[in-house]
Design an enzyme around this catalytic site. Structure first.
Site, PDB file in Angstrom:
ATOM      1  N   LYS A 188       0.798  -1.239   0.000  1.00  0.00           N
ATOM      2  CA  LYS A 188       0.000   0.000   0.000  1.00  0.00           C
ATOM      3  C   LYS A 188       0.832   1.292   0.000  1.00  0.00           C
ATOM      4  O   LYS A 188       0.405   2.295  -0.572  1.00  0.00           O
ATOM      5  CB  LYS A 188      -0.965   0.019   1.186  1.00  0.00           C
ATOM      6  CG  LYS A 188      -2.149  -0.895   0.984  1.00  0.00           C
ATOM      7  CD  LYS A 188      -3.179  -0.733   2.088  1.00  0.00           C
ATOM      8  CE  LYS A 188      -4.313  -1.710   1.877  1.00  0.00           C
ATOM      9  NZ  LYS A 188      -5.446  -1.471   2.768  1.00  0.00           N
ATOM     10  N   ASP A 197      -9.990   3.173   1.268  1.00  0.00           N
ATOM     11  CA  ASP A 197     -10.211   2.548   2.587  1.00  0.00           C
ATOM     12  C   ASP A 197     -10.881   3.553   3.522  1.00  0.00           C
ATOM     13  O   ASP A 197     -11.825   3.234   4.229  1.00  0.00           O
ATOM     14  CB  ASP A 197      -8.882   2.120   3.225  1.00  0.00           C
ATOM     15  CG  ASP A 197      -8.319   0.858   2.606  1.00  0.00           C
ATOM     16  OD1 ASP A 197      -9.105   0.006   2.165  1.00  0.00           O
ATOM     17  OD2 ASP A 197      -7.077   0.725   2.583  1.00  0.00           O
TER      18      ASP A 197
END
Ligand code: ATR
Length: 290
Positions: free
Chosen positions: A71, A107
């Site tokens: 990420k 997210d």
């Protein structure tokens, strides 16, 4: 759905990827919305990340989700980054552009949208944030920018909480954020908290573990959000419930991060009825029938 010459390909890059629920989200969304799109998991080793991004672009893969451990590592290989993802320092969604991929973080927007659907707001709340890892840092940033009154960042390693608190103060002007240890929580004077559990404590198979031991503070938690969704109800959620609070697990966050990614890839809005259906499918995949 018939795969043909016009099929759009999307996928997930990470390591490991075999337990992902993302194909359930995207392939069912495509089916329901009548989009000719397939979504597949791609196992990518850390040393192959740049090659995977370049290769994906060469293959015209429309979009990719990015999961552990890539990420943050993926950021140098992008042609652009959305300001929210840049502030958080983590990207979970890549969108094809002519000169490469642009990175987003769905997210946090997913968590925010999931909380909204459950009627859980952040504005004006005293937030008890448990943990100071990557997830907690992102949630702290979300809370700071979504108008939390005060954020208490609690962590076993106090120094990590202090570092994040310092960073958030610089990034979100006027944010009220303090670092503290779990032992100091009972001493807080506020009477009402929104608690967000961002550690890995309580994750399957250690289902009876909880980062914040049972105590009077639970009487002051009106809502407990746990980012974990395996198990479906964590020990933390059980304690919040036992003390009369409302709870939410991380499955809807996973759903909405996927939905927002799908919307970015296909330039569309996913209707709420579809979101509900996909959530049911995710639960079935997990073996949860309720
Ligand atoms: P992520 O990026 O998913 O947030 P991470 O960076 O590894 O993961 O962070 C994990 C979080 O869980 C940290 O806040 C960690 O606390 P420390 O910073 O003190 O390590 C917390 N955590 C993990 N195991 C824990 C335990 N047994 N007790 C208390 N906190 C724990």
């Amino acid at each position: 759905m018939k795969i043909n010459g016009k099929t759009i390909t999307c996928g997930l890059i990470g390591n490991p990827v075999e337990h992902t629920l993302s194909p359930v989200i995207h392939n069912n969304l495509a089916e329901k919305l009548g989009t000719n799109l397939v979504y597949v998991p791609f196992l990518v080793e850390s040393g192959e990340l740049e090659a995977a991004i370049k290769g994906g672009h060469a293959l015209h893969i429309r979009g990719m989700n990015v999961t552990v451990p890539h990420k943050s590592a993926v950021i140098p290989y992008l042609c652009g980054i959305d300001p929210l993802a840049e502030s958080i320092g983590a990207v979970n969604t890549l969108v094809y552009q002519e000169d490469g991929y642009k990175g987003y973080n769905t997210d946090m927007s997913g968590l925010f949208r999931a909380m909204q659907t459950e009627g859980i707001g952040i504005k004006g709340e005293n937030v008890l944030l448990l943990g100071a890892g990557g997830a907690a840092r992102a949630v702290a940033y979300l809370c700071a920018t979504a108008g939390a009154k005060k954020i208490y960042l609690c962590n076993r390693t106090l120094q990590k909480a202090e570092e994040i608190a310092g960073e958030i103060r610089m990034q979100a002007e006027g944010a009220q954020i303090a670092a503290l240890s779990y032992e100091e929580i009972e001493g807080l004077t506020e009477t009402s908290f929104l608690a967000i559990q961002c550690t890995s404590v309580g994750l399957y198979p250690n289902v009876s573990d909880v980062v914040l031991a049972d105590g009077p503070v639970y009487d002051r938690i009106h809502t407990g959000v746990d980012l974990i969704y395996r198990p479906y109800e964590t020990q933390f959620m059980k304690l919040v419930k036992a003390h009369g609070g409302k709870t939410m697990n991380g499955l809807k966050m996973l759903l909405y991060q996927g939905i927002i990614a799908y919307e970015l890839w296909n330039q569309c809005d996913v209707p709420e009825e579809q979101a509900d259906d996909i959530l049911q499918m995710m639960k079935e995949e997990m073996g949860i029938y309720e």
